[in-house]
Design a protein around this motif. Sequence first.
Motif, short mmCIF file in Angstrom:
data_model
loop_
_atom_site.label_atom_id
_atom_site.label_comp_id
_atom_site.label_asym_id
_atom_site.label_seq_id
_atom_site.Cartn_x
_atom_site.Cartn_y
_atom_site.Cartn_z
N GLY A 31 24.58 -37.94 -7.22
CA GLY A 31 24.18 -38.78 -6.09
C GLY A 31 22.87 -38.32 -5.50
O GLY A 31 22.23 -37.37 -5.98
N LEU A 32 22.47 -38.98 -4.41
CA LEU A 32 21.19 -38.65 -3.77
C LEU A 32 21.37 -37.67 -2.62
O LEU A 32 20.53 -36.79 -2.43
CB LEU A 32 20.52 -39.93 -3.27
CG LEU A 32 20.06 -40.88 -4.38
CD1 LEU A 32 19.47 -42.15 -3.78
CD2 LEU A 32 19.05 -40.22 -5.29
N ALA B 61 13.47 -41.34 -5.09
CA ALA B 61 14.57 -40.42 -4.80
C ALA B 61 15.36 -40.09 -6.06
O ALA B 61 15.74 -38.93 -6.27
CB ALA B 61 15.48 -41.01 -3.74
N ILE B 62 15.61 -41.09 -6.89
CA ILE B 62 16.36 -40.86 -8.14
C ILE B 62 15.54 -39.97 -9.08
O ILE B 62 16.07 -39.03 -9.68
CB ILE B 62 16.72 -42.20 -8.82
CG1 ILE B 62 17.75 -42.95 -7.97
CG2 ILE B 62 17.25 -41.97 -10.22
CD1 ILE B 62 18.02 -44.37 -8.42
N ALA C 109 15.52 -36.38 -7.84
CA ALA C 109 16.80 -35.68 -8.03
C ALA C 109 16.93 -35.15 -9.46
O ALA C 109 17.48 -34.08 -9.69
CB ALA C 109 17.96 -36.60 -7.70
N GLY C 110 16.43 -35.90 -10.44
CA GLY C 110 16.48 -35.45 -11.84
C GLY C 110 17.86 -35.59 -12.46
O GLY C 110 18.31 -34.69 -13.17
N TRP C 111 18.53 -36.72 -12.23
CA TRP C 111 19.88 -36.94 -12.76
C TRP C 111 19.93 -36.82 -14.27
O TRP C 111 20.81 -36.16 -14.81
CB TRP C 111 20.39 -38.31 -12.36
CG TRP C 111 20.69 -38.50 -10.93
CD1 TRP C 111 20.79 -37.55 -9.96
CD2 TRP C 111 20.93 -39.76 -10.28
NE1 TRP C 111 21.08 -38.14 -8.75
CE2 TRP C 111 21.17 -39.48 -8.92
CE3 TRP C 111 20.95 -41.06 -10.72
CZ2 TRP C 111 21.44 -40.49 -8.00
CZ3 TRP C 111 21.23 -42.06 -9.81
CH2 TRP C 111 21.47 -41.76 -8.47
N ALA C 112 19.03 -37.50 -14.96
CA ALA C 112 19.06 -37.52 -16.42
C ALA C 112 18.92 -36.11 -16.98
O ALA C 112 19.65 -35.71 -17.90
CB ALA C 112 17.96 -38.42 -16.97
N SER C 113 18.02 -35.34 -16.41
CA SER C 113 17.80 -33.97 -16.87
C SER C 113 19.04 -33.11 -16.60
O SER C 113 19.44 -32.30 -17.45
CB SER C 113 16.58 -33.39 -16.17
OG SER C 113 16.32 -32.10 -16.62
#
Length: 171
Positions: free
Chosen positions: A12-13, A111-112, A115-119
């Motif tokens: 999440g953010l 923001a996404i 955050a670096g979700w994929a990484s």
Amino acid sequence: KRHTKPIGIDVGLTTLATLSTGQKFPNIQPQKTLQSRLKRAQRVLARRQKGSNRRAKARLEVARVYEKITNVRENHLHQVSSAIVRKNHATIALEDLAISGMVRNRKLSRAISDAGWASLLKKIEYKQQWRGGEVLKVGRYFPSSKLCSACGFLNETMPLSVRTWKCACGV
């Protein structure tokens, strides 16, 4: 020694990752914290004459700030992924998010990306496989937020504004 209980991860953010055990990892937002330094360096670069030595130095300063942002983000993601995998869960369930589609949203894209979700998900995946564990991808349309974790009741009608809800079983 492997724990037999599987674990699920929600990204999440506000919190970078929330585990199904309730443990939360903060989102440090490195680009947001270094934004003022980046703005200043870019403003200095924009005012320099093309081809000058000072412009070359200003360009290097902008690159240094971007490198700092990247290093801070990568360090944090490695620490979070290592902390999650270190718990020795046999199975880790990850969301199958369409991150590239989510980044197209103008209001959330920065923001996404920050955050670096994929990484983070890639790091968790390879570290878990490295340790001999299993990684499951939960379908993106699976109603995990609408399911009660105790009794399995499916709450059919739930608007996006509802983040927590109370089930009939008391959970």
